[in-house]
Motif scaffolding. Structure first.
Motif, PDB file in Angstrom:
ATOM      1  N   GLY A 671       0.626  -1.273   0.036  1.00  0.00           N
ATOM      2  CA  GLY A 671       0.054   0.139   0.116  1.00  0.00           C
ATOM      3  C   GLY A 671       0.902   1.310  -0.042  1.00  0.00           C
ATOM      4  N   LEU A 672       2.030   1.032   0.163  1.00  0.00           N
ATOM      5  CA  LEU A 672       2.892   2.248   0.167  1.00  0.00           C
ATOM      6  C   LEU A 672       3.052   3.136  -1.237  1.00  0.00           C
ATOM      7  CD1 LEU A 672       5.668   0.783   2.728  1.00  0.00           C
ATOM      8  CD2 LEU A 672       3.403   2.185   3.239  1.00  0.00           C
ATOM      9  N   ALA A 673       3.467   4.351  -1.099  1.00  0.00           N
ATOM     10  CA  ALA A 673       4.010   5.149  -2.093  1.00  0.00           C
ATOM     11  C   ALA A 673       5.461   4.824  -2.692  1.00  0.00           C
ATOM     12  CB  ALA A 673       3.501   6.686  -1.994  1.00  0.00           C
ATOM     13  N   LEU A 674       5.778   4.309  -3.400  1.00  0.00           N
ATOM     14  CA  LEU A 674       7.286   3.836  -4.127  1.00  0.00           C
ATOM     15  C   LEU A 674       7.769   4.802  -4.959  1.00  0.00           C
ATOM     16  CD1 LEU A 674       6.556  -0.033  -4.290  1.00  0.00           C
ATOM     17  CD2 LEU A 674       7.084   1.367  -2.023  1.00  0.00           C
ATOM     18  N   ASP A 675       9.124   5.253  -4.816  1.00  0.00           N
ATOM     19  CA  ASP A 675       9.572   5.872  -5.884  1.00  0.00           C
ATOM     20  C   ASP A 675      10.126   5.018  -6.991  1.00  0.00           C
ATOM     21  OD1 ASP A 675      12.097   4.509  -5.124  1.00  0.00           O
ATOM     22  OD2 ASP A 675      12.652   6.378  -3.936  1.00  0.00           O
ATOM     23  N   ASP A 676      10.839   5.552  -7.952  1.00  0.00           N
ATOM     24  CA  ASP A 676      10.929   4.554  -9.085  1.00  0.00           C
ATOM     25  C   ASP A 676      11.849   3.504  -8.714  1.00  0.00           C
ATOM     26  OD1 ASP A 676       9.361   6.134 -10.773  1.00  0.00           O
ATOM     27  OD2 ASP A 676      11.134   7.509 -11.740  1.00  0.00           O
ATOM     28  N   ALA A 677      13.017   3.918  -7.718  1.00  0.00           N
ATOM     29  CA  ALA A 677      13.929   2.871  -7.651  1.00  0.00           C
ATOM     30  C   ALA A 677      13.155   1.634  -6.730  1.00  0.00           C
ATOM     31  CB  ALA A 677      15.024   3.527  -6.790  1.00  0.00           C
ATOM     32  N   GLU A 678      12.417   2.062  -5.773  1.00  0.00           N
ATOM     33  CA  GLU A 678      11.780   0.988  -4.906  1.00  0.00           C
ATOM     34  C   GLU A 678      10.858   0.232  -5.617  1.00  0.00           C
ATOM     35  OE1 GLU A 678      11.953   4.106  -1.075  1.00  0.00           O
ATOM     36  OE2 GLU A 678      10.212   4.110  -2.459  1.00  0.00           O
ATOM     37  N   ARG A 679      10.214   1.113  -6.809  1.00  0.00           N
ATOM     38  CA  ARG A 679       9.127   0.107  -7.540  1.00  0.00           C
ATOM     39  C   ARG A 679      10.026  -0.905  -8.402  1.00  0.00           C
ATOM     40  NH1 ARG A 679       7.157   3.961 -10.850  1.00  0.00           N
ATOM     41  NH2 ARG A 679       6.131   4.971  -8.673  1.00  0.00           N
ATOM     42  N   ALA A 680      11.177  -0.450  -8.999  1.00  0.00           N
ATOM     43  CA  ALA A 680      12.028  -1.227  -9.823  1.00  0.00           C
ATOM     44  C   ALA A 680      12.472  -2.553  -8.918  1.00  0.00           C
ATOM     45  CB  ALA A 680      13.222  -0.335 -10.450  1.00  0.00           C
ATOM     46  N   LEU A 681      12.840  -2.325  -7.941  1.00  0.00           N
ATOM     47  CA  LEU A 681      13.438  -3.484  -6.946  1.00  0.00           C
ATOM     48  C   LEU A 681      11.962  -4.331  -6.559  1.00  0.00           C
ATOM     49  CD1 LEU A 681      15.494  -4.622  -5.386  1.00  0.00           C
ATOM     50  CD2 LEU A 681      14.818  -3.524  -3.290  1.00  0.00           C
ATOM     51  N   ARG A 682      11.195  -3.807  -6.336  1.00  0.00           N
ATOM     52  CA  ARG A 682       9.914  -4.589  -6.085  1.00  0.00           C
ATOM     53  C   ARG A 682       9.649  -5.266  -7.280  1.00  0.00           C
ATOM     54  NH1 ARG A 682       4.053  -3.882  -4.593  1.00  0.00           N
ATOM     55  NH2 ARG A 682       3.467  -5.808  -3.256  1.00  0.00           N
ATOM     56  N   ARG A 683       9.451  -4.858  -8.412  1.00  0.00           N
ATOM     57  CA  ARG A 683       9.398  -5.750  -9.635  1.00  0.00           C
ATOM     58  C   ARG A 683      10.164  -6.522  -9.883  1.00  0.00           C
ATOM     59  NH1 ARG A 683       9.066  -1.599 -13.273  1.00  0.00           N
ATOM     60  NH2 ARG A 683      11.362  -1.722 -13.859  1.00  0.00           N
ATOM     61  N   LYS A 684      11.712  -6.369  -9.737  1.00  0.00           N
ATOM     62  CA  LYS A 684      12.677  -7.451  -9.747  1.00  0.00           C
ATOM     63  C   LYS A 684      12.348  -8.514  -8.755  1.00  0.00           C
ATOM     64  CE  LYS A 684      16.504  -8.837 -11.539  1.00  0.00           C
ATOM     65  NZ  LYS A 684      16.550  -9.302 -13.080  1.00  0.00           N
ATOM     66  N   ALA A 685      12.134  -8.153  -7.559  1.00  0.00           N
ATOM     67  CA  ALA A 685      11.834  -9.350  -6.625  1.00  0.00           C
ATOM     68  C   ALA A 685      10.517 -10.035  -7.063  1.00  0.00           C
ATOM     69  CB  ALA A 685      11.671  -8.564  -5.158  1.00  0.00           C
ATOM     70  N   HIS A 686       9.655  -9.553  -7.495  1.00  0.00           N
ATOM     71  CA  HIS A 686       8.492 -10.309  -7.745  1.00  0.00           C
ATOM     72  C   HIS A 686       8.700 -11.110  -9.180  1.00  0.00           C
ATOM     73  CE1 HIS A 686       5.037  -9.322  -5.029  1.00  0.00           C
ATOM     74  NE2 HIS A 686       6.148  -8.394  -4.583  1.00  0.00           N
ATOM     75  N   GLU A 687       9.545 -10.559 -10.051  1.00  0.00           N
ATOM     76  CA  GLU A 687       9.910 -11.259 -11.230  1.00  0.00           C
ATOM     77  C   GLU A 687      10.579 -12.337 -10.835  1.00  0.00           C
ATOM     78  OE1 GLU A 687      11.362  -9.211 -14.952  1.00  0.00           O
ATOM     79  OE2 GLU A 687      12.771 -10.397 -14.323  1.00  0.00           O
ATOM     80  N   THR A 688      11.398 -12.439  -9.972  1.00  0.00           N
ATOM     81  CA  THR A 688      12.310 -13.320  -9.752  1.00  0.00           C
ATOM     82  C   THR A 688      11.736 -14.324  -9.046  1.00  0.00           C
ATOM     83  OG1 THR A 688      14.337 -11.598  -9.404  1.00  0.00           O
ATOM     84  CG2 THR A 688      14.519 -13.983  -8.335  1.00  0.00           C
ATOM     85  N   ILE A 689      10.730 -14.168  -8.104  1.00  0.00           N
ATOM     86  CA  ILE A 689       9.739 -15.171  -7.506  1.00  0.00           C
ATOM     87  C   ILE A 689       9.286 -16.053  -8.580  1.00  0.00           C
ATOM     88  CG2 ILE A 689       8.035 -15.813  -5.915  1.00  0.00           C
ATOM     89  CD1 ILE A 689       8.567 -13.125  -4.613  1.00  0.00           C
ATOM     90  N   ARG A 690       8.482 -15.192  -9.460  1.00  0.00           N
ATOM     91  CA  ARG A 690       8.046 -15.993 -10.709  1.00  0.00           C
ATOM     92  C   ARG A 690       8.865 -16.913 -11.420  1.00  0.00           C
ATOM     93  NH1 ARG A 690       7.313 -15.610 -15.953  1.00  0.00           N
ATOM     94  NH2 ARG A 690       8.768 -13.764 -16.183  1.00  0.00           N
ATOM     95  N   ARG A 691      10.087 -16.399 -11.859  1.00  0.00           N
ATOM     96  CA  ARG A 691      11.031 -17.078 -12.606  1.00  0.00           C
ATOM     97  C   ARG A 691      11.467 -18.391 -11.738  1.00  0.00           C
ATOM     98  NH1 ARG A 691      15.937 -13.158 -14.445  1.00  0.00           N
ATOM     99  NH2 ARG A 691      16.877 -15.225 -15.297  1.00  0.00           N
TER     100      ARG A 691
END
Length: 863
Positions: A671-691
């Motif tokens: 629910g938090l407001a993320l900046d670009d870097a945070e969003r990018a890291l979060r995306r990477k984490a979720h993408e890694t879980i998927r892979r």
RNA sequence: GCCGGGGUGGCGGAACUGGCAGACGCUCGGGACUUAAAAUCCCGUGACCGUAAGGUCGUGUGGGUUCGAUUCCCACCCCCGGCACCA
């Protein structure tokens, strides 16, 4: 910053390995701690639980040969990654281990060193068990079995008696494969190119009374299921099994009183002679009537090495018997010859010679001047003249010189001629298998006694079920001489007939050890049962094995016997499963200096040495990372060190961040407001879980799963470096850097990514992951935490890179929104300066915007 | 001979259904930190041309299909594995 769960940080001190100073990742202490805990808490014990989905994960159990090298343990590591991952995903995982403990090497060691096979075997088991525990394989050790113990082999005997009742076990005198060096009979499956599978000695034929299992009764079913229900098996293994079963459809045809087998009855009008195997009953009979013609000629064939004859190295030779028989279709008499290349054990031991359409027959006819008649012509070619033949044409075509059947295609002709032969009573359609019954008698000591006896009055008498097990007697001395060690022990041999009470002699052969391994996976479901081999209800819960891994060398031995035994158990009403192994993975070998590891070559890598230097986790990770599990790998110390480096990197990262992200008050990032870097890291984490999730299940691409984790770690380092305004991971600055990360959203995103990382690393490096998980303030352990899940929307990139091709060549990369419309992308591409350069002065013929959202491409064609 | 699996940088290997070839790691090179080294962190590392921007070539070989081919089709070469006088 002190760790929240273990108190003040231990001071950093170097551990010396290879004259290097290691900072603070000390695997040896961690690994010991967790291995002890797993043992004390019986962490991997399971019981049937209908509420949970079951998963039966099995690696081929081990022959206790002494010390396991890295090549041996690779298999267990692969299975362990799968088992641990499945456990985390909520499955009730059965992951047992045991010992294929009967067998010749124990006996040979006894002869050589004067120890008892049992002592030798049990000592080896103890050592190897320790090795596996030090690697941290998550076995349910309470279920451990060893096939050499009476509690196990009793049930070999039990199943044997059941098979005897159903005529699935029988005894007959036959020519068998005798290994002169091992002093025992070998199954056909154990003879490789005419040599013993174990010692390589050339196998010689011998006439012996032998016990057989009637596996041929299941030939058709085993073959059909290989096509229909083994989708989870490698094609390579299925092919090998199909070849081994070797089904061929054909016909038996009578040439007077000689039955021949042929798959090419369509060529029967070209059968200008008949060939018999030297061992054919007719030949033997004629030889007695007419020794002058036969004996010397036959002697020549007998003298020929069986191995050479089997591999075709011996020249095709034969002699005329002087007899003729009538070809039932042409009505013409044809000569009967004996030929050394005809195999008595296949078909009827007699074949029709069709020199125009079989290469061997052609050579034979040329050599002895026998007539050649062409009876099949190519569909679209000119007809062939018999005199001009350079070689046999063995492909299908249209019949010629075949009376009323001229012009028929081969396949139709086979059906018609078979039917005609049947109606005239001169033949019938039939199916032949290459597979033969499984000879299980072994003239050795260290195996399961075959539970029958021989009574002068009653003949062969099975031992009664209540008297099982027939115990293997202790022997004091092993000379290695004599055919049957048990035969030299009067106390064992002499017994009482259970039927008439008179004196009887026990069978002194023991069972092939492949009997032991043909059903052990069923015993694991109920390893301590004293009433039955296993409780059908328990096998109904656990069976079949969901994931089975082992060496490809068992593709036809163990893996076909197990399929057979499972069906036998099914037909005995003990289970409803047909196939024992739903999914099979054949792992590649580990090479060192380009060669398979072996003690004699002196190139073995002992896992314990590597564990001492780098820890079990690094060893496991390296072996999983360096290549896909099915491929062979070449061992390199540098590669292992690289994997160690990765783990140390993970360790430092988590260690440094544990104070920042380890608290209970860190919110979830959703629910938090993320900046670009945070969003990018979060995306990477979720993408890694998927892979990683997909790489481990259902695929078992362990190497790419590790790569994905490495990428995430690289990303985390870059992120923390930026977030702390310095460099994370540098020893000296670490605490300061971690301490400067304060923004709640940053902490939240980091916590999510780091925790997912630790959980996903755990199947590969379970000890370190448990330690880090604890360090992060979770006392409940990894399995309780479960496998991390991903949000597909978070994993998806919001901005994508769109490549632009002009005439098939990459000219630009656009950065666009993931949901950009086609028109928008087209316009952007045309407006790109690099693209414009290549469009200048050209005519645009076509513009294609390809791909789906998230993966687009613009392709422009100009001229 | 038949059957199966392969051929991608210096090396191990990635690339999902035809869509940025070379992810990740090893090796090697450079930089930061250090009195120095090790460790660590960062950058580079397919070939060729170019100071650069950029360009050309490139997934065993030769063709084909396609806007586009490591991926599909045809022919061939090589490697690994299995079966093999099985009629």
């Amino acid at each position: 910053m002190p760790c929240t769960s273990c108190g003040p940080r231990s001071p950093r001190f170097g551990v010396d390995y290879n004259s290097r100073i290691v900072a603070d990742y000390k695997p040896q202490a961690i690994e010991k701690k967790w291995q002890d805990r797993w043992r004390e808490t019986r962490a991997f014990e399971v019981t049937e639980d209908p509420a949970k989905p079951k998963f039966y994960c099995l690696e081929m159990f081990a022959y206790p040969s002494g010390h396991a090298h890295v090549g041996h343990v690779r298999n267990y590591m692969i299975g362990d990654v799968v088992a641990r991952m499945k456990r985390m995903r909520g499955y009730n995982v059965l992951h047992p281990f045991g010992w294929d403990a009967f067998g010749l090497p124990a006996e040979n060691a006894a002869i050589k060193h004067g120890t008892h096979p049992e002592t030798w075997t049990l000592e080896n088991i103890a050592h190897m068990k320790g090795q596996l525990q030090r690697i941290g394989i998550s076995y349910a050790w309470e279920r451990e079995i060893a096939t050499c113990l009476p509690e196990y082999y009793k049930w070999n005997q039990w199943v044997f008696l059941k098979m005897l009742e159903r005529d699935l076990a029988y005894k007959r005198r036959s020519s068998v494969n005798w290994c002169p060096s091992c002093h025992t009979v070998l199954a056909n499956e154990q003879v490789i190119n005419g040599a013993c599978w174990r010692c390589g000695s050339s196998v010689t034929p011998r006439e012996l009374e032998q016990w057989f299992f009637r596996i041929t009764r299941y030939a058709d079913e085993l073959l059909a299921a290989a096509d229909a229900s083994l989708q989870g098996w490698p094609e390579k293994v299925l092919t090998m099994q199909r070849n081994w079963i070797g089904r061929s459809e054909g016909a038996r045809v009578k040439f007077d009183d000689i039955d021949v087998f042929t798959t090419r009855i369509d060529t029967i009008f070209g059968a200008t002679f008949v060939l018999l195997a030297p061992e054919h009953a007719k030949v033997q009979a004629w030889s007695k009537e007419d020794p002058a013609r036969f004996v010397d000629a036959l002697k020549k064939f007998q003298g020929q090495d069986r191995t050479a004859r089997m591999t075709g190295e011996v020249e095709k030779e034969g002699f005329d018997t002087g007899r003729t028989v009538v070809n039932p279709f042409t009505g013409q008499p044809v000569p009967v010859w004996v030929a050394n290349f005809v195999l008595v054990e296949y078909g009827t031991g007699a074949v029709m010679g069709v020199p125009a359409h079989d290469q061997r027959d052609f050579e034979f006819a040329r050599k002895y001047g026998l007539p050649v008649t062409v009876v099949v012509r190519p569909v679209d070619g000119a007809s062939l003249s018999g005199d001009a033949l350079e070689e046999a044409t063995d492909s299908d075509g249209l019949l010629m010189n075949s009376g009323p059947y001229d012009g028929l295609p081969s396949s139709r002709a086979r059906e018609q001629l078979t039917e005609v032969a049947r109606s005239r009573g001169v033949g019938e359609g039939t199916v032949q298998y290459r597979l033969k019954d499984w000879g299980i008698s072994r003239q050795r000591y260290w195996g399961t006694p075959i539970p029958v006896m021989y009574c002068d009055r009653c003949g062969m008498v099975p031992e009664r079920y209540e008297n099982l097990p027939v115990l293997l007697p202790k022997i004091g001395e092993f000379s290695g001489r004599g055919d049957s060690p048990l035969g030299q022990i009067p106390a064992f041999v002499n017994t009482t007939c259970p039927t008439c009470g008179g004196p009887a002699r026990r069978e002194t052969d023991t069972m092939d050890t492949f009997v032991d391994s043909s059903w052990y996976f069923l015993r694991f479901c109920d390893p301590t049962n004293t009433d039955l081999p296993f409780d059908p209800a328990k096998v109904a819960y656990w069976g079949p094995v969901d994931f089975y891994s082992g060496g490809v060398e068992h593709a036809i031995l163990h893996l076909i016997y197990s399929r057979f035994f499972t069906r036998v158990c099914r037909d005995l009403g003990m289970t409803t499963i047909d196939e024992p192994f739903a999914r099979l993975l054949t792992q590649g070998m580990v090479l060192k200096d380009g060669q398979v590891m072996s003690k004699s070559k002196g190139n073995v890598v002992d896992p314990d040495d590597m564990i001492q230097k780098f820890g079990a986790d690094a060893l496991r990770l390296y072996v999983m990372f360096v290549a896909p599990p099915e491929k062979e790998i070449e061992w390199t110390d540098a590669g292992l060190e690289g994997s160690w480096r990765f783990l140390a990197r993970v360790w430092r990262l988590v260690d440094q961040l544990s104070g920042t992200i380890g608290g209970d008050d860190v919110p979830a990032p959703a629910g938090l407001a993320l900046d670009d870097a945070e969003r990018a890291l979060r995306r990477k984490a979720h993408e890694t879980i998927r892979r990683v999730t997909l790489d481990l299940d259902p695929r078992v691409h362990l190497n790419t799963a590790v790569s994905a984790l490495m990428e995430l770690v690289n990303e985390l380092y870059a992120f923390t470096s930026r977030a702390s305004g310095g460099r994370a991971g540098t020893d000296a600055d670490a605490e300061v850097n971690a301490g400067t990360i304060e923004r709640p959203a940053t902490v939240a995103v980091l916590k999510e990514a780091v925790e997912a990382l630790v959980l996903m690393v755990s199947p590969f490096a379970p000890h370190m992951a448990e330690e880090l998980w604890e360090m992060l303030g979770h006392p409940g352990g990894i399995v309780a935490a479960g496998w991390p899940s991903f949000d597909p929307d978070v994993a998806k990139a919001s901005e994508i890179i769109v490549p632009v091709q002009v005439n098939g060549k990459l000219r630009a990369r656009l950065t666009a929104s993931a949901d950009a419309a086609e028109d928008q992308l087209r316009e952007m591409a045309m407006a790109d300066p690099h693209v414009m350069k290549h469009l200048e002065g050209r005519t645009i013929r076509k513009v294609v915007v390809a791909g789906v959202a998230g993966n687009r491409l613009v392709s422009i064609v100009v001229s």
